[in-house]
Design a protein around this motif. Structure first.
Motif, short mmCIF file in Angstrom:
data_model
loop_
_atom_site.label_atom_id
_atom_site.label_comp_id
_atom_site.label_asym_id
_atom_site.label_seq_id
_atom_site.Cartn_x
_atom_site.Cartn_y
_atom_site.Cartn_z
N PRO A 69 0.79 -1.23 0.00
CA PRO A 69 0.00 0.00 0.00
C PRO A 69 0.82 1.28 0.00
O PRO A 69 1.97 1.25 0.26
CB PRO A 69 -0.79 -0.10 1.28
CG PRO A 69 -0.78 -1.48 1.69
CD PRO A 69 0.41 -2.11 1.03
N CYS A 70 0.19 2.45 -0.21
CA CYS A 70 0.96 3.70 -0.33
C CYS A 70 0.39 4.81 0.53
O CYS A 70 -0.76 4.79 0.86
CB CYS A 70 1.05 4.10 -1.77
SG CYS A 70 0.23 5.56 -2.26
N GLY A 71 1.17 5.76 0.93
CA GLY A 71 0.69 6.84 1.77
C GLY A 71 0.44 8.09 0.98
O GLY A 71 0.44 8.08 -0.21
N ALA A 72 0.24 9.19 1.63
CA ALA A 72 -0.14 10.39 0.90
C ALA A 72 0.79 11.51 1.20
O ALA A 72 1.78 11.36 1.85
CB ALA A 72 -1.56 10.75 1.24
N GLY A 73 0.46 12.70 0.74
CA GLY A 73 1.27 13.88 0.96
C GLY A 73 0.87 14.89 -0.09
O GLY A 73 0.19 15.85 0.21
N ARG A 173 -6.65 18.34 2.79
CA ARG A 173 -5.63 18.40 1.73
C ARG A 173 -6.29 18.91 0.44
O ARG A 173 -7.31 18.37 0.00
CB ARG A 173 -5.00 17.03 1.51
CG ARG A 173 -3.83 17.03 0.54
CD ARG A 173 -3.16 15.67 0.50
NE ARG A 173 -2.70 15.30 1.82
CZ ARG A 173 -2.82 14.08 2.33
NH1 ARG A 173 -3.38 13.12 1.63
NH2 ARG A 173 -2.37 13.82 3.55
N LEU A 174 -5.68 19.92 -0.15
CA LEU A 174 -6.20 20.55 -1.35
C LEU A 174 -5.15 20.54 -2.44
O LEU A 174 -3.95 20.74 -2.17
CB LEU A 174 -6.62 22.00 -1.05
CG LEU A 174 -7.57 22.19 0.14
CD1 LEU A 174 -7.70 23.65 0.50
CD2 LEU A 174 -8.93 21.56 -0.16
N PRO A 175 -5.52 20.33 -3.70
CA PRO A 175 -4.53 20.23 -4.77
C PRO A 175 -3.96 21.59 -5.18
O PRO A 175 -4.67 22.59 -5.20
CB PRO A 175 -5.34 19.60 -5.92
CG PRO A 175 -6.74 20.06 -5.68
CD PRO A 175 -6.91 20.12 -4.18
N LEU A 176 -2.68 21.58 -5.51
CA LEU A 176 -2.03 22.76 -6.08
C LEU A 176 -1.63 22.52 -7.53
O LEU A 176 -1.60 23.44 -8.33
CB LEU A 176 -0.78 23.13 -5.27
CG LEU A 176 -1.01 23.64 -3.85
CD1 LEU A 176 0.33 23.90 -3.17
CD2 LEU A 176 -1.86 24.90 -3.85
N ALA A 177 -1.28 21.28 -7.85
CA ALA A 177 -0.86 20.95 -9.22
C ALA A 177 -1.12 19.48 -9.48
O ALA A 177 -1.04 18.64 -8.58
CB ALA A 177 0.63 21.26 -9.42
N ARG A 178 -1.45 19.16 -10.74
CA ARG A 178 -1.65 17.78 -11.17
C ARG A 178 -0.89 17.57 -12.46
O ARG A 178 -0.74 18.49 -13.26
CB ARG A 178 -3.13 17.48 -11.38
CG ARG A 178 -3.94 17.39 -10.08
CD ARG A 178 -5.36 16.96 -10.39
NE ARG A 178 -6.08 16.57 -9.19
CZ ARG A 178 -7.05 17.28 -8.64
NH1 ARG A 178 -7.40 18.43 -9.18
NH2 ARG A 178 -7.67 16.86 -7.57
N GLY A 179 -0.42 16.36 -12.68
CA GLY A 179 0.36 16.06 -13.86
C GLY A 179 1.52 15.16 -13.50
O GLY A 179 1.43 14.34 -12.58
N GLU A 186 -1.80 21.45 2.83
CA GLU A 186 -2.56 20.79 3.89
C GLU A 186 -2.55 21.64 5.17
O GLU A 186 -1.63 21.55 5.97
CB GLU A 186 -1.99 19.40 4.19
CG GLU A 186 -2.81 18.62 5.20
CD GLU A 186 -2.28 17.22 5.41
OE1 GLU A 186 -2.16 16.81 6.58
OE2 GLU A 186 -1.99 16.54 4.40
N PRO A 187 -3.57 22.46 5.39
CA PRO A 187 -3.73 23.13 6.68
C PRO A 187 -4.34 22.16 7.69
O PRO A 187 -5.14 21.30 7.33
CB PRO A 187 -4.68 24.28 6.37
CG PRO A 187 -5.47 23.80 5.19
CD PRO A 187 -4.58 22.88 4.41
N SER A 188 -3.96 22.29 8.96
CA SER A 188 -4.49 21.39 9.98
C SER A 188 -4.48 22.07 11.34
O SER A 188 -3.78 23.06 11.57
CB SER A 188 -3.65 20.10 10.04
OG SER A 188 -2.32 20.38 10.44
#
Length: 350
Positions: A69-73, A173-179, A186-188
């Motif tokens: 499995p994989c984690g996030a960030g 978590r909100l996206p800034l860039a995709r590709g 990620e504010p918390s």
């Protein structure tokens, strides 16, 4: 002097995102440039090896039934996708880094010997995609912190135990860039719970007792040739109480040489404002004192850590084993942690 623990309780690693992305069949199609998720959590927890022996049959069964499995960030979860991780950990150290970064015994060797600090506990971490552009994040842990030393030259023995939940962290978590390169912010906020015995004389504190507000940015990319990934992240954490704010960062890379095996290595650090600006740096633990201030959560510390991980999995689950070592710092515990964790990736309603 404040010595901070380096295990999963240390927020430097908890707030820094892990982007586990080893190419393997995924539950949902990844975005362009995102490695297929072999998903692992951001934080890692520990356990001594001997108590793990009874778990070996379970581990073997999981290897046959599950790949990595994989984690996030930097990567977000697909709508309805959930990732959860449960971990056990053990932290131990008998030295600390002074305000100038010099290792020394936790207690003044003129009056104490065999000084040690430890933590044992478990943690839960979860991510849930509520939309293509929003992923909710939550984590918490419960732990027992223990400290002790044998007195000499008339000094009495020292011992203390604290138990409880440091805090509960909630983030988005909100996206800034995709590709080919992906990025996210990620504010918390961490809501303090503190420990059931944190205020007792001689007992190490379980947390800082103050709310924390953090903002982090992560950047990641898949490495298809290695069936792996690389990621980097960093941010700032501000506290509402006395402990100083701090910068934190991490670098991580992983690869999957076989479908059921994943190897990862992570470096992370934290740099607290004001560390080293006061204090003599002399021996701690004078007779009649409780020794160093062993606040188990971050706050007034600098630390640099390295953590290799080996993980086995198939399908949506993974079992991982991590060793973590704090190799440099200021006002921080010099020690190591072992952790074992199980993580799962799936969809709600399926």
């Amino acid at each position: 002097m404040r010595a901070a623990a380096l295990g999963p309780g240390a927020r430097a690693s908890r707030h820094d995102a892990l982007i586990a992305a080893v190419a393997a069949p995924a539950a949902a199609a990844p975005e362009p440039g995102q490695p297929s998720p072999v998903r692992l959590p951001r934080r890692v927890a520990a356990l001594p090896l001997l108590p793990l022996l009874p778990l070996l049959p379970l581990v073997a069964a999981s290897i046959l039934a599950v790949p990595a499995p994989c984690g996030a960030g930097a990567w977000l979860r697909a709508p309805g996708e959930i990732y959860a991780k449960a971990s056990l950990f053990r932290v131990r150290g008998d030295e600390e880094f002074t305000v100038d970064g010099t290792p020394r015994a936790l207690f003044d060797p003129a009056f104490y010997e065999r000084g040690r600090y430890g933590e044992t506990g478990g943690g839960l971490y979860a991510e849930y995609g509520i939309g293509s552009d929003v992923t909710l994040v939550a984590d918490a842990l419960v732990k027992i912190a223990d400290v002790g030393a044998v007195g000499r030259r008339g000094a009495g023995d020292l011992s203390g135990v604290g138990f409880g939940v440091p805090d509960v962290r909630l983030g988005v978590r909100l996206p800034l860039a995709r590709g080919r390169l992906v990025a996210a912010v990620e504010p918390s906020v961490a809501v303090p719970i503190e420990g059931a015995s944190g205020g007792r004389a001689g007992a190490p504190r379980i947390g800082t007792g103050t709310a924390a507000f953090a903002g982090a940015v992560s950047l990641g990319a898949g490495l298809p040739a290695l069936r792996g990934y690389a990621q980097a992240g960093g941010g700032y954490r501000a506290r509402s109480g006395k402990p100083p704010g701090e910068w934190f960062w991490d670098l991580e890379a992983g690869a999957s040489p076989w479908p059921f095996l994943a190897l990862r290595v992570r470096y992370d650090g934290v740099d607290a404002r004001g560390v080293g600006e006061s204090g003599s740096g002399g021996p701690t633990g004078a007779p009649g004192s409780a020794g160093p201030s062993l606040a188990a959560e971050t706050g007034g510390q600098d630390a640099h850590r390295i953590a290799p991980t080996i993980a086995f999995g198939r399908g949506g689950g993974e079992i991982s084993l991590t060793w973590r070592r704090t190799f440099a710092g200021r006002s921080a515990l010099r020690g190591e942690a072992w952790e074992i964790a199980y993580s799962f990736l799936g969809h709600i309603g399926r």
